[in-house]
Write a protein that holds these residues in place. Structure first.
Motif, PDB file in Angstrom:
ATOM      1  N   ARG A  78       0.806  -1.236   0.000  1.00  0.00           N
ATOM      2  CA  ARG A  78       0.000   0.000   0.000  1.00  0.00           C
ATOM      3  C   ARG A  78       0.830   1.273   0.000  1.00  0.00           C
ATOM      4  O   ARG A  78       0.308   2.344  -0.269  1.00  0.00           O
ATOM      5  CB  ARG A  78      -0.918   0.020   1.237  1.00  0.00           C
ATOM      6  CG  ARG A  78      -2.038  -1.007   1.213  1.00  0.00           C
ATOM      7  CD  ARG A  78      -3.199  -0.570   0.356  1.00  0.00           C
ATOM      8  NE  ARG A  78      -4.129  -1.636   0.077  1.00  0.00           N
ATOM      9  CZ  ARG A  78      -5.131  -2.008   0.862  1.00  0.00           C
ATOM     10  NH1 ARG A  78      -5.351  -1.380   1.985  1.00  0.00           N
ATOM     11  NH2 ARG A  78      -5.922  -3.010   0.516  1.00  0.00           N
ATOM     12  N   GLU A 131      -4.792  -4.572  -3.670  1.00  0.00           N
ATOM     13  CA  GLU A 131      -6.138  -4.745  -3.096  1.00  0.00           C
ATOM     14  C   GLU A 131      -6.141  -5.812  -2.004  1.00  0.00           C
ATOM     15  O   GLU A 131      -6.996  -5.796  -1.125  1.00  0.00           O
ATOM     16  CB  GLU A 131      -7.143  -5.147  -4.185  1.00  0.00           C
ATOM     17  CG  GLU A 131      -7.262  -4.173  -5.352  1.00  0.00           C
ATOM     18  CD  GLU A 131      -7.907  -2.838  -4.985  1.00  0.00           C
ATOM     19  OE1 GLU A 131      -8.648  -2.797  -3.981  1.00  0.00           O
ATOM     20  OE2 GLU A 131      -7.650  -1.847  -5.696  1.00  0.00           O
ATOM     21  N   SER A 135     -11.116  -7.663  -6.835  1.00  0.00           N
ATOM     22  CA  SER A 135     -11.622  -6.313  -6.641  1.00  0.00           C
ATOM     23  C   SER A 135     -12.689  -5.999  -7.675  1.00  0.00           C
ATOM     24  O   SER A 135     -12.687  -6.554  -8.768  1.00  0.00           O
ATOM     25  CB  SER A 135     -10.469  -5.326  -6.787  1.00  0.00           C
ATOM     26  OG  SER A 135     -10.931  -4.006  -6.684  1.00  0.00           O
ATOM     27  N   GLU A 140      -8.077   0.902  -4.376  1.00  0.00           N
ATOM     28  CA  GLU A 140      -6.735   1.079  -3.797  1.00  0.00           C
ATOM     29  C   GLU A 140      -5.675   1.102  -4.885  1.00  0.00           C
ATOM     30  O   GLU A 140      -4.685   1.832  -4.785  1.00  0.00           O
ATOM     31  CB  GLU A 140      -6.440  -0.024  -2.764  1.00  0.00           C
ATOM     32  CG  GLU A 140      -7.386  -0.044  -1.565  1.00  0.00           C
ATOM     33  CD  GLU A 140      -7.442   1.298  -0.827  1.00  0.00           C
ATOM     34  OE1 GLU A 140      -6.415   2.018  -0.839  1.00  0.00           O
ATOM     35  OE2 GLU A 140      -8.507   1.632  -0.281  1.00  0.00           O
ATOM     36  N   THR A 141      -5.885   0.317  -5.921  1.00  0.00           N
ATOM     37  CA  THR A 141      -4.936   0.266  -7.039  1.00  0.00           C
ATOM     38  C   THR A 141      -4.847   1.644  -7.690  1.00  0.00           C
ATOM     39  O   THR A 141      -3.765   2.194  -7.883  1.00  0.00           O
ATOM     40  CB  THR A 141      -5.413  -0.774  -8.077  1.00  0.00           C
ATOM     41  OG1 THR A 141      -5.620  -2.016  -7.399  1.00  0.00           O
ATOM     42  CG2 THR A 141      -4.398  -0.964  -9.189  1.00  0.00           C
ATOM     43  N   ARG A 143      -5.886   4.421  -6.456  1.00  0.00           N
ATOM     44  CA  ARG A 143      -5.458   5.428  -5.477  1.00  0.00           C
ATOM     45  C   ARG A 143      -3.926   5.558  -5.496  1.00  0.00           C
ATOM     46  O   ARG A 143      -3.385   6.649  -5.580  1.00  0.00           O
ATOM     47  CB  ARG A 143      -5.938   5.040  -4.069  1.00  0.00           C
ATOM     48  CG  ARG A 143      -5.902   6.206  -3.080  1.00  0.00           C
ATOM     49  CD  ARG A 143      -5.900   5.742  -1.637  1.00  0.00           C
ATOM     50  NE  ARG A 143      -7.088   5.006  -1.234  1.00  0.00           N
ATOM     51  CZ  ARG A 143      -8.236   5.564  -0.831  1.00  0.00           C
ATOM     52  NH1 ARG A 143      -8.376   6.868  -0.841  1.00  0.00           N
ATOM     53  NH2 ARG A 143      -9.235   4.815  -0.423  1.00  0.00           N
TER      54      ARG A 143
END
Ligand code: CP3
Length: 322
Positions: A78, A131, A135, A140-141, A143
């Protein structure tokens, strides 16, 4: 495409004794599963039994497969720091079990059908790593992609080198063709694909091509991306059923095309299934450079006899032209 799997009774018999990851870590067993569709279906190639997510094990991301829920990654990536701490893989040791499966399957199938090696494309692998599993919106990817472009390019650059070298190692172990799966890249716009993905898929595909065997570049939902995927590389572009095969092929006339029967068509009545197979063949028009395939992976509820009927029909209707 996946062609072994839970729709085959002989696969379920092995899965009753061993998990997916256990099979992948036992090359004799994985090679045996690789051969199952060849024996049962008379397909023209075998795809090595492995998974695109296997490199996550030696990377220490904590890969597991939960029954009915798909893959889970215990330690998702992340932050830029997570990316910087990733180690470099050595295919011969870190993924030696897959290379051994390729060797065994290629030896057993020698003189019959070629073995296809494969890996996940940088984008699709990154989406799972970020993720932590499957997904829907790739929140999140995207982001990370939009907010931390340096970390994004660092991650994709690392994955590109990793899968490129891994693919070349599979060719050296006996794979006669290689497939790069960018299964979820269709969630991107052409602009985002060009900026955030294309340079890295290009690296991976060039490393694979250096092994000297044909390379297939596959994605789903890619109707607006096909020319860019071809620009990234691949001797063959794999397409799903959402775009008619002839329309897709016009976007990359200098390459071969793979596809594109809807896997759910295998659940249709035999007459309807045959009509759909014929439609794909008609759109290919007998031109050289069409690899008949499904547009995506086979579903567990598929009747193997329906698959065999498709293989037989494609053979009947293609032999005359060989
Ligand atoms: O013999 C073969 O067909 C090759 C085996 C193969 C597997 N995975 C084994 C597997 C191949 C080619 C793959 C590729 C793969 N894995 C992709 C790219 C191709 C595609 O379908 O888009 C992707 C995205 C994955 C990740 C993955 N693996 C998911 C999302 C799942 C769960 C989905 C499900 O059907 O449950 C897997 C599990 C998996 N990998 C199975 C198989 C046969 C089914 C689960 C099982 O047997 O327990």
């Amino acid at each position: 495409m996946r062609q072994a799997g839970r729709y085959l009774e002989e696969y379920r018999a092995i899965r009753a004794r061993a998990s997916l990851l256990e099979i992948c870590h036992r090359p004799e067993l994985a090679a045996q599963v690789t051969l199952q569709p060849v024996e049962r279906l008379d397909v023209d190639a075998a795809i090595v039994f492995a998974d695109i997510l296997l490199p996550f094990e030696p990377l220490g991301l904590g890969l597991s497969f939960q029954a009915g829920e798909g893959p889970a990654i215990a330690h998702p990536i992340r932050t830029p720091d997570h990316v910087a701490r990733l180690r470099e893989l050595e295919p011969a040791t870190d993924l030696g079990h897959v290379l051994e499966t390729v060797r065994l399957a290629a030896r057993e199938l020698a003189g019959r059908v070629p073995v296809i090696g494969f890996a996940g494309a940088p984008f699709t692998l990154a989406s799972y790593a970020i993720e932590g599993g499957a997904s829907r919106h790739f929140v999140e990817t995207k982001r990370l992609m939009y907010a931390q472009p340096d970390a994004w390019h660092d991650l994709l650059g690392r994955f590109a080198t990793m899968v490129g070298r891994y693919l070349a190692a599979q060719a050296a172990a006996g794979a006669a063709a290689l497939q790069l799966f960018d299964s979820w890249v269709g969630c991107l716009s052409p602009d985002d694909y060009r900026r955030y993905v294309l340079p890295h898929s290009t690296t991976a595909l060039a490393l694979a091509a250096s092994a000297g065997v044909p390379v297939i570049h596959f994605g789903t939902g890619t109707a607006t991306l096909l020319h860019l995927m071809a620009e990234a590389g691949g001797d063959v572009i794999g397409v799903d059923w959402r775009i008619p095969l002839d329309q897709a092929w016009r976007r990359f006339p200098d390459r071969a095309v793979q596809g594109n029967l809807d896997p759910v068509a295998l659940l249709a009545p035999p007459g309807e299934l045959a009509r759909r197979v014929d439609d794909v063949l008609a759109r290919a028009g007998g031109r050289p450079g069409h690899v008949f395939n499904l547009g995506h992976g086979i579903l567990p509820q598929t009747d193997p006899d329906q698959v065999r009927a498709v293989v037989d029909r494609v053979h009947e209707r293609s032999v005359a032209r060989v």
